[in-house]
Scaffold this motif. Structure first.
Motif, mmCIF file in Angstrom:
data_model
loop_
_atom_site.group_PDB
_atom_site.id
_atom_site.type_symbol
_atom_site.label_atom_id
_atom_site.label_comp_id
_atom_site.label_asym_id
_atom_site.label_seq_id
_atom_site.Cartn_x
_atom_site.Cartn_y
_atom_site.Cartn_z
ATOM 1 N N THR A 20 0.853 -1.192 0.000
ATOM 2 C CA THR A 20 0.000 0.000 0.000
ATOM 3 C C THR A 20 0.888 1.241 0.000
ATOM 4 O OG1 THR A 20 -0.122 0.186 2.413
ATOM 5 C CG2 THR A 20 -1.750 -1.231 1.320
ATOM 6 N N VAL A 67 -6.857 4.124 2.204
ATOM 7 C CA VAL A 67 -6.737 3.284 3.397
ATOM 8 C C VAL A 67 -7.611 3.760 4.549
ATOM 9 C CG1 VAL A 67 -4.429 2.479 2.792
ATOM 10 C CG2 VAL A 67 -4.686 4.518 4.240
ATOM 11 N N VAL A 73 -10.375 -1.297 1.901
ATOM 12 C CA VAL A 73 -9.193 -2.089 2.239
ATOM 13 C C VAL A 73 -9.556 -3.569 2.295
ATOM 14 C CG1 VAL A 73 -7.475 -2.574 4.025
ATOM 15 C CG2 VAL A 73 -8.035 -0.206 3.442
ATOM 16 N N HIS A 92 2.847 -1.962 4.385
ATOM 17 C CA HIS A 92 1.945 -0.814 4.463
ATOM 18 C C HIS A 92 2.769 0.468 4.595
ATOM 19 C CE1 HIS A 92 -1.387 1.756 5.345
ATOM 20 N NE2 HIS A 92 -1.027 1.942 6.603
ATOM 21 N N HIS A 139 -6.716 -0.555 9.601
ATOM 22 C CA HIS A 139 -7.512 -1.207 8.557
ATOM 23 C C HIS A 139 -6.685 -2.239 7.788
ATOM 24 C CE1 HIS A 139 -10.040 2.739 8.495
ATOM 25 N NE2 HIS A 139 -10.420 1.933 9.462
ATOM 26 N N VAL A 140 -5.450 -1.864 7.445
ATOM 27 C CA VAL A 140 -4.603 -2.772 6.672
ATOM 28 C C VAL A 140 -4.172 -3.962 7.521
ATOM 29 C CG1 VAL A 140 -2.381 -2.991 5.484
ATOM 30 C CG2 VAL A 140 -3.834 -0.998 5.062
#
Length: 267
Positions: A20, A67, A73, A92, A139-140
Motif C-alpha cells: 500500500t 486506506v 481495504v 503498508h 484497517h490494513v
C-alpha cells in the motif's frame, strides 16, 4: 496475476505481496525490490495512475485504495487473495505528513518567533493525519491478518517514524499518529504470531521522497543537520523493509527498526 519479474535473487520466489502506498516513494521502492527478489506484487495507492505505472514496471497489478476506507481495504485484500490464491507479504507504506505545518515551521524560523503550530491546528487537520496514518494502519493490519490466518503464515511490515521517539517541535499530530502505529503494530504482532504471522515496523528518519520534497528548503536543511548521513533514499528503506519481511528475519517479531542515519538511538 502476471509472473514475477526476473531479478537479482529468489528470496520471495513464488510469494504474493501487497504494497500500500506503492505508487511512489518508499512503497514504489519496496515494490521494485520485492519483484526483483521473485515476488508477484500488487501495488495499491490512492493515486491510481501512480499505482498502475509502478505495477506495470514490476509486471504486477495496480489497484486504487483509500486506506481510510475500511471497506475498500477489506475488498482490496480479499480481491488479491481471490486472484492470486494467497497473500504472503503485506507492506503498508501509505501515509502523509502536513505541508501546512512545515510552512508554519519555516515561518517561525524566518521570524525568530516561537513555533506556533498546536493552536493553529484544526480538528480537521488532526483528523486527517490520524485517519490516514493510524486508522489506515489498523484497517490494513486487520484485513491482512484475517487473510493470512487460514494459511498459517505471513509477514507484515508497517511504516512508523523516528519522530515517534524524537518528537519534532511543531508536529504533534504526526508524531502522535506514528507513535500509535508503533504501539498498534507491536500489540498486533504479539497476537498474530500465534497464527504464524510476523508483524514488524520500520521507523525512518528523513527520507528523500516526493512527500519530503514539499519540505521548505530551510526546514529541510535543519533536518539534514541532525544526522551524519543526511536524508535516506527510498531504496535504503526498501532494503530494511524487505529484510523484515524475509525468512532472514524469521525470529524478529514486534520490532521497531530505527532507520534514521544515527540521529539518535533508543533503549
Amino acid at each position: 496475476m502476471t509472473q514475477p519479474q526476473d531479478g537479482i535473487g529468489g528470496t520471495f520466489a513464488g510469494q504474493v505481496a501487497l504494497v500500500t502506498g506503492g505508487g511512489s516513494g518508499i512503497g514504489a521502492a519496496v515494490a521494485r525490490r520485492l519483484a526483483a527478489m521473485g515476488c508477484a506484487v500488487h501495488v495499491a495507492d490512492v493515486n491510481g495512475d501512480n499505482a498502475k505505472a509502478v505495477a506495470s514496471e514490476v509486471r504486477g497489478r495496480g489497484h486504487v485504495v483509500d486506506v481510510t476506507d475500511s471497506s475498500a481495504v477489506d475488498a482490496l485484500v480479499a480481491g488479491v487473495v481471490s486472484e492470486s490464491g494467497s497473500l504472503d507479504v503485506v507492506v503498508h507504506t501509505a501515509g502523509v505528513d502536513d505541508a501546512q505545518a512545515k510552512e508554519w515551521l519555516l515561518e517561525a524560523r524566518e521570524s525568530g518567533e516561537p513555533v506556533d503550530v498546536l493552536c493553529r491546528l484544526t480538528d480537521a487537520d488532526w483528523q486527517r493525519i490520524i485517519s490516514i496514518n493510524l486508522a489506515g494502519t489498523f484497517h490494513v493490519l486487520r484485513a491482512a491478518v484475517q487473510a493470512m490466518r487460514p494459511q498459517g503464515r505471513g509477514a507484515i511490515v508497517t511504516v512508523g517514524s523516528s519522530a515517534a521517539f524524537d518528537t519534532l517541535v511543531g508536529y504533534p499530530h504526526y508524531a502522535a499518529s506514528k507513535a500509535g502505529v508503533h504501539a498498534l503494530s507491536q500489540s498486533v504482532a504479539k497476537e498474530a504470531i500465534a497464527y504464524g504471522i510476523r508483524v514488524n515496523t520500520v521507523a525512518p528518519g528523513p527520507v528523500d521522497t516526493p512527500m519530503a520534497s514539499r519540505t521548505p528548503a530551510a526546514v529541510r536543511k535543519a533536518m539534514e543537520a541532525t544526522g551524519v548521513i543526511g536524508y535516506a533514499t527510498p531504496e535504503q528503506l526498501a532494503d530494511n523493509i524487505c529484510y523484515l519481511a524475509s525468512p532472514g528475519a524469521a525470529n524478529v517479531v514486534g520490532a521497531v527498526l530505527l532507520s534514521n542515519g544515527g540521529r539518535f538511538t533508543v533503549s
